[in-house]
Motif scaffolding. Structure first.
Motif, PDB file in Angstrom:
ATOM      1  N   LYS A  75       0.479  -1.058  -0.003  1.00 55.96           N
ATOM      2  CA  LYS A  75       0.223  -0.026   0.146  1.00 55.96           C
ATOM      3  C   LYS A  75       0.976   1.370   0.235  1.00 55.96           C
ATOM      4  O   LYS A  75       2.145   1.217   0.697  1.00 55.96           O
ATOM      5  N   ALA A  76      -0.044   2.286  -0.146  1.00 57.20           N
ATOM      6  CA  ALA A  76       0.930   3.737  -0.572  1.00 57.20           C
ATOM      7  C   ALA A  76       1.625   4.541   1.014  1.00 57.20           C
ATOM      8  O   ALA A  76       2.720   4.383   0.847  1.00 57.20           O
ATOM      9  N   ARG A  77       1.084   3.777   2.019  1.00 56.69           N
ATOM     10  CA  ARG A  77       1.134   4.272   3.798  1.00 56.69           C
ATOM     11  C   ARG A  77       2.898   2.715   3.507  1.00 56.69           C
ATOM     12  O   ARG A  77       3.786   3.809   4.078  1.00 56.69           O
ATOM     13  N   GLN A  78       2.692   1.792   3.238  1.00 60.40           N
ATOM     14  CA  GLN A  78       3.967   0.663   3.509  1.00 60.40           C
ATOM     15  C   GLN A  78       5.099   1.485   2.499  1.00 60.40           C
ATOM     16  O   GLN A  78       6.132   1.542   2.961  1.00 60.40           O
ATOM     17  N   LYS A  79       5.009   1.674   1.299  1.00 62.17           N
ATOM     18  CA  LYS A  79       5.775   2.525   0.282  1.00 62.17           C
ATOM     19  C   LYS A  79       6.719   3.480   0.865  1.00 62.17           C
ATOM     20  O   LYS A  79       7.938   3.302   0.995  1.00 62.17           O
ATOM     21  N   SER A  80       5.261   4.493   0.931  1.00 66.83           N
ATOM     22  CA  SER A  80       6.324   5.776   2.185  1.00 66.83           C
ATOM     23  C   SER A  80       7.282   5.510   3.205  1.00 66.83           C
ATOM     24  O   SER A  80       8.242   6.468   2.705  1.00 66.83           O
ATOM     25  N   SER A  85      11.871   5.913   5.744  1.00 65.78           N
ATOM     26  CA  SER A  85      13.463   5.407   6.531  1.00 65.78           C
ATOM     27  C   SER A  85      14.090   5.399   6.356  1.00 65.78           C
ATOM     28  O   SER A  85      15.613   5.773   6.888  1.00 65.78           O
ATOM     29  N   ILE A  86      14.792   5.696   4.924  1.00 65.18           N
ATOM     30  CA  ILE A  86      15.844   5.952   4.171  1.00 65.18           C
ATOM     31  C   ILE A  86      16.217   6.869   4.741  1.00 65.18           C
ATOM     32  O   ILE A  86      17.281   7.439   4.483  1.00 65.18           O
ATOM     33  N   LEU A  87      15.127   7.505   4.287  1.00 64.88           N
ATOM     34  CA  LEU A  87      15.709   9.353   3.632  1.00 64.88           C
ATOM     35  C   LEU A  87      16.401   9.738   6.027  1.00 64.88           C
ATOM     36  O   LEU A  87      16.622  10.373   5.950  1.00 64.88           O
ATOM     37  N   LEU A  88      15.804   9.096   6.563  1.00 65.24           N
ATOM     38  CA  LEU A  88      16.588   9.116   8.247  1.00 65.24           C
ATOM     39  C   LEU A  88      17.558   8.615   7.998  1.00 65.24           C
ATOM     40  O   LEU A  88      17.972   8.167   9.528  1.00 65.24           O
ATOM     41  N   GLN A  89      18.059   8.296   7.387  1.00 60.80           N
ATOM     42  CA  GLN A  89      19.242   7.100   7.867  1.00 60.80           C
ATOM     43  C   GLN A  89      19.119   5.356   8.263  1.00 60.80           C
ATOM     44  O   GLN A  89      19.791   5.489   9.446  1.00 60.80           O
ATOM     45  N   ILE A  90      17.895   5.213   8.675  1.00 58.34           N
ATOM     46  CA  ILE A  90      17.572   4.346   9.224  1.00 58.34           C
ATOM     47  C   ILE A  90      18.359   3.005   8.413  1.00 58.34           C
ATOM     48  O   ILE A  90      17.941   2.788   7.101  1.00 58.34           O
ATOM     49  N   ILE A 117      11.352   0.972  -3.995  1.00 51.45           N
ATOM     50  CA  ILE A 117      12.350   2.015  -4.171  1.00 51.45           C
ATOM     51  C   ILE A 117      13.046   2.343  -5.634  1.00 51.45           C
ATOM     52  O   ILE A 117      13.038   3.755  -5.963  1.00 51.45           O
ATOM     53  N   LYS A 118      12.926   1.240  -6.333  1.00 52.32           N
ATOM     54  CA  LYS A 118      12.826   1.297  -7.823  1.00 52.32           C
ATOM     55  C   LYS A 118      11.409   2.154  -8.404  1.00 52.32           C
ATOM     56  O   LYS A 118      11.999   3.464  -9.075  1.00 52.32           O
ATOM     57  N   ASP A 119      10.261   1.754  -8.178  1.00 53.35           N
ATOM     58  CA  ASP A 119       9.217   3.080  -8.068  1.00 53.35           C
ATOM     59  C   ASP A 119       9.564   4.581  -8.086  1.00 53.35           C
ATOM     60  O   ASP A 119       9.151   5.211  -8.829  1.00 53.35           O
ATOM     61  N   PHE A 120       9.953   4.687  -7.224  1.00 53.70           N
ATOM     62  CA  PHE A 120       9.853   5.993  -6.223  1.00 53.70           C
ATOM     63  C   PHE A 120      10.900   7.028  -6.591  1.00 53.70           C
ATOM     64  O   PHE A 120      10.644   8.106  -7.647  1.00 53.70           O
ATOM     65  N   VAL A 121      12.646   6.006  -7.122  1.00 47.23           N
ATOM     66  CA  VAL A 121      13.108   7.349  -7.852  1.00 47.23           C
ATOM     67  C   VAL A 121      12.977   6.994 -10.008  1.00 47.23           C
ATOM     68  O   VAL A 121      13.000   8.383  -9.858  1.00 47.23           O
ATOM     69  N   ARG A 122      12.402   6.116 -10.241  1.00 54.71           N
ATOM     70  CA  ARG A 122      12.985   6.203 -11.077  1.00 54.71           C
ATOM     71  C   ARG A 122      11.045   5.576 -12.019  1.00 54.71           C
ATOM     72  O   ARG A 122      11.750   5.766 -13.799  1.00 54.71           O
ATOM     73  N   GLY A 123      10.553   5.344 -11.545  1.00 54.44           N
ATOM     74  CA  GLY A 123       8.562   4.920 -11.568  1.00 54.44           C
ATOM     75  C   GLY A 123       8.259   6.214 -13.072  1.00 54.44           C
ATOM     76  O   GLY A 123       9.056   7.579 -12.482  1.00 54.44           O
ATOM     77  N   GLU A 124       7.698   5.371 -13.952  1.00 54.57           N
ATOM     78  CA  GLU A 124       6.707   6.653 -14.531  1.00 54.57           C
ATOM     79  C   GLU A 124       5.146   6.057 -14.731  1.00 54.57           C
ATOM     80  O   GLU A 124       5.347   4.911 -14.461  1.00 54.57           O
ATOM     81  N   GLY A 125       4.514   7.101 -15.344  1.00 53.30           N
ATOM     82  CA  GLY A 125       2.840   6.122 -14.976  1.00 53.30           C
ATOM     83  C   GLY A 125       2.121   5.746 -14.044  1.00 53.30           C
ATOM     84  O   GLY A 125       2.808   6.572 -12.964  1.00 53.30           O
ATOM     85  N   GLN A 126       2.525   4.965 -13.672  1.00 53.96           N
ATOM     86  CA  GLN A 126       1.235   4.433 -12.353  1.00 53.96           C
ATOM     87  C   GLN A 126       1.862   3.591 -11.233  1.00 53.96           C
ATOM     88  O   GLN A 126       1.931   3.786 -10.281  1.00 53.96           O
ATOM     89  N   ASP A 133       1.924  10.129   3.896  1.00 55.69           N
ATOM     90  CA  ASP A 133       1.540   9.194   5.431  1.00 55.69           C
ATOM     91  C   ASP A 133       2.329   8.818   5.631  1.00 55.69           C
ATOM     92  O   ASP A 133       2.840   8.314   6.615  1.00 55.69           O
ATOM     93  N   LEU A 134       3.733  10.407   6.172  1.00 59.01           N
ATOM     94  CA  LEU A 134       4.401  10.097   6.899  1.00 59.01           C
ATOM     95  C   LEU A 134       4.395  10.571   8.330  1.00 59.01           C
ATOM     96  O   LEU A 134       3.808  11.483   9.013  1.00 59.01           O
ATOM     97  N   GLU A 135       5.897  10.266   9.228  1.00 49.21           N
ATOM     98  CA  GLU A 135       5.014   9.777  10.096  1.00 49.21           C
ATOM     99  C   GLU A 135       6.327  11.335  11.072  1.00 49.21           C
ATOM    100  O   GLU A 135       5.775  11.868  11.570  1.00 49.21           O
ATOM    101  N   TYR A 136       7.425  11.324  10.312  1.00 47.93           N
ATOM    102  CA  TYR A 136       8.093  12.233  10.644  1.00 47.93           C
ATOM    103  C   TYR A 136       8.361  13.824   9.701  1.00 47.93           C
ATOM    104  O   TYR A 136       8.804  14.600  10.688  1.00 47.93           O
ATOM    105  N   LEU A 137       8.827  13.059   8.288  1.00 46.75           N
ATOM    106  CA  LEU A 137       9.419  14.270   7.221  1.00 46.75           C
ATOM    107  C   LEU A 137       7.801  15.224   6.973  1.00 46.75           C
ATOM    108  O   LEU A 137       7.939  14.945   5.898  1.00 46.75           O
ATOM    109  N   HIS A 138       7.897  15.531   8.016  1.00 51.65           N
ATOM    110  CA  HIS A 138       6.059  15.585   6.800  1.00 51.65           C
ATOM    111  C   HIS A 138       6.653  17.300   5.883  1.00 51.65           C
ATOM    112  O   HIS A 138       5.563  16.940   5.569  1.00 51.65           O
ATOM    113  N   ASP A 139       7.634  17.969   6.180  1.00 51.98           N
ATOM    114  CA  ASP A 139       7.985  18.199   5.069  1.00 51.98           C
ATOM    115  C   ASP A 139       7.699  17.985   3.662  1.00 51.98           C
ATOM    116  O   ASP A 139       7.674  18.436   2.843  1.00 51.98           O
ATOM    117  N   GLU A 140       8.077  17.170   3.591  1.00 52.68           N
ATOM    118  CA  GLU A 140       8.336  15.921   2.344  1.00 52.68           C
ATOM    119  C   GLU A 140       7.060  15.238   2.105  1.00 52.68           C
ATOM    120  O   GLU A 140       6.624  14.740   1.108  1.00 52.68           O
TER     121      GLU A 140
END
Length: 383
Positions: A75-80, A85-90, A117-126, A133-140
Motif C-alpha cells: 500500500k501507499a503508506r508502506q511504500k512511503s 526510513s531511508i531518508l532518516l538513515q535507518i 525504491i525503483k518505483d519512487f526514484v525511476r518509476g513512470e506512469g502508474q 502518510d509520513l511519520e516524521y518528514l512532514h515537509d516532504e
C-alpha cells in the motif's frame, strides 16, 4: 486407508480475499530429504549503494522478476514509510541476491523493497508515487523523488545496503531452500513466487502465456485470472511437470517443490525443452482445458461428490491429474463420452476413500500421487 470427509473445503485467502484455490496439505508423508552439503553453499557479503543497485537494474544485470504481481501489493503508506526510513538513515535489513553463471543476478530476498525504491526514484506512469502518510518528514509529504531537496536525493542514492550474494556454484535446490529459510519479512512469498523469482524469462513467459489462454480462463471459470499469489502459474506448471517428466521421476524427488523446480529448470533450458516441445506442450495444455470444460463445465478441477451442493475452489491435485489425463484425448471422443467420464470422476470422489485422501491430505506423498494419477487416467477412459 480411509479419509474422513469434513464438509466444504477451505479456500485460500490473501489479505482477506479468496484466491480461487483450495487450501492444500502437500506434506509428503514418509519421504527422506537429501541433506545439504555445507561445502556446496557459497554466500559472499557485499555492500552496494542504492544508486549502484538502480543502475544494475537499468543495465539488466540485476533482475527484479518482471511480471511479478506481489511487488505491487504494498500500500501507499508502506511504500512511503520505507522511503522515509531511508531518508532518516535507518539501516535497511540485508538483501539476498542469487548470481548465475553469466554473472546475472536475481533478487532472492528484498524484492518488494527494491521494487518500491525503483518505483519512487525511476518509476513512470502508474509505477511512480508520491510520499504520503509520513511519520516524521512532514515537509516532504506529497512529493515525488524529483521534488525532494537535492540533499535528500543524494542521501537516498548514497544509502549503503548489505547484500548476501549466493554464488552460481550453489545448486538451485539449495538456493531454493535458502530462499524459504530467509523468506520471513513482510508477507512471505509462497513456493510459486519463489520459483518465479529464481527462474528465467523463458519459463516465466511460457507459464504466463498458458495461464492467459482463453481455454484456461474458461475451464477455471476465470477464478484464477491474474492470480495475486501466482496460483494460475502454479497449476499450469504442475501440468507441465507431469507432461515433461513422469510419476517415476516424481518418486525420485524430495517433494512437490523439488519436482516443480526441476520442471521449471527444464523449461528454462532449450537443450532440455526445445521450442518445438514447448509449442507441443502448449497445444496439449489447451486441448486438456477444452476437454475439462466439456466434461465438467463449471466444476472442472474441483471436488464434486454426488451429494454436493454448490461449487468448490479449484483443487491442485485434481488439476494436475485431470489435465494430464485429458491432454491426449480428442474433443470428439471426450464429447461422446462426457457423461461416462463425469460419472466415473464423481464416483471416485464419493466412494473411493483413498482417492479422496489422495486429493486432500499429504497430497505430495508419492504413493498418493501415483494412485490418483492412475485412477484419474482410468476414469478418463470410461465408456
Amino acid at each position: 486407508m480411509t479419509e474422513q470427509k469434513t464438509g466444504i473445503p477451505s479456500e485460500e485467502l490473501f489479505e482477506g480475499e479468496a484466491t480461487g484455490l483450495e487450501i492444500e496439505d502437500a506434506s509428503e508423508g514418509a519421504v527422506s530429504h537429501t541433506p545439504w552439503d555445507p561445502n556446496k553453499i557459497r554466500v559472499t557479503t557485499k555492500t552496494f549503494s542504492l544508486r549502484n543497485v538502480l543502475d544494475m537494474i537499468d543495465e539488466k544485470s540485476l533482475e527484479l522478476a518482471p511480471d511479478f504481481q506481489r511487488n505491487r501489493v504494498w500500500k501507499a503508506r508502506q511504500k512511503s514509510r520505507l522511503v522515509e526510513s531511508i531518508l532518516l538513515q535507518i539501516p535497511l535489513p540485508a538483501f539476498y541476491f542469487a548470481e548465475d553463471a553469466d554473472s546475472m543476478m536475481r533478487v532472492v530476498d528484498g524484492l518488494q523493497r527494491l521494487s518500491t525504491i525503483k518505483d519512487f526514484v525511476r518509476g513512470e506512469g502508474q509505477e511512480r508515487f508520491a510520499l504520503t502518510d509520513l511519520e516524521y518528514l512532514h515537509d516532504e509529504q506529497g512529493k515525488f523523488f524529483t521534488e525532494l531537496l537535492p540533499a535528500l536525493q543524494r542521501r537516498l542514492h548514497n544509502t549503503q545496503i548489505v547484500v548476501h550474494v549466493i554464488a552460481p556454484t550453489t545448486s538451485p535446490e539449495v538456493t531454493y531452500n535458502i530462499f524459504k529459510r530467509i523468506n520471513t519479512g513482510g508477507t512471505p512469498l509462497n513456493a510459486q513466487e519463489i520459483r518465479h523469482c529464481m527462474s528465467r524469462s523463458r519459463s516465466r513467459d511460457f507459464l504466463r502465456r498458458c495461464a492467459e489462454t482463453e481455454e484456461f480462463v474458461t475451464a477455471t471459470q476465470g477464478s484464477l485470472r491474474s492470480n495475486v499469489r501466482m496460483g494460475d502459474r502454479e497449476v499450469v506448471l504442475r501440468f507441465c511437470a507431469f507432461r515433461l517428466l513422469s510419476v517415476a521421476d516424481y518418486k525420485k524427488t524430495d517433494s512437490i517443490d523439488s519436482f516443480l523446480l526441476k520442471a521449471t529448470r527444464q523449461i528454462d533450458d532449450p537443450r532440455q525443452a526445445s521450442n518445438v516441445q514447448l509449442a507441443e506442450l502448449e497445444t496439449s495444455f489447451r486441448r486438456a482445458m477444452r476437454n475439462a470444460q466439456i466434461v465438467f463445465s463449471e466444476h472442472a478441477f474441483r471436488k464434486w461428490e454426488w451429494d454436493q451442493k454448490g461449487r468448490n475452489p479449484i483443487n491442485r491435485a485434481l488439476f494436475e491429474s485431470w489435465s494430464v489425463a485429458l491432454a491426449d484425448l480428442t474433443e470428439s471422443d471426450v464429447t461422446s463420452r462426457a457423461e461416462a467420464i463425469r460419472s466415473a470422476a464423481r464416483d471416485l470422489m464419493t466412494n473411493d476413500t483413498y482417492y479422496f485422501s489422495a486429493i486432500t491430505t499429504a497430497t505430495g506423498d508419492p504413493r498418493k500421487v501415483e494412485y490418483r494419477m492412475q485412477k484419474t487416467i482410468e476414469a478418463a477412459r470410461a465408456k
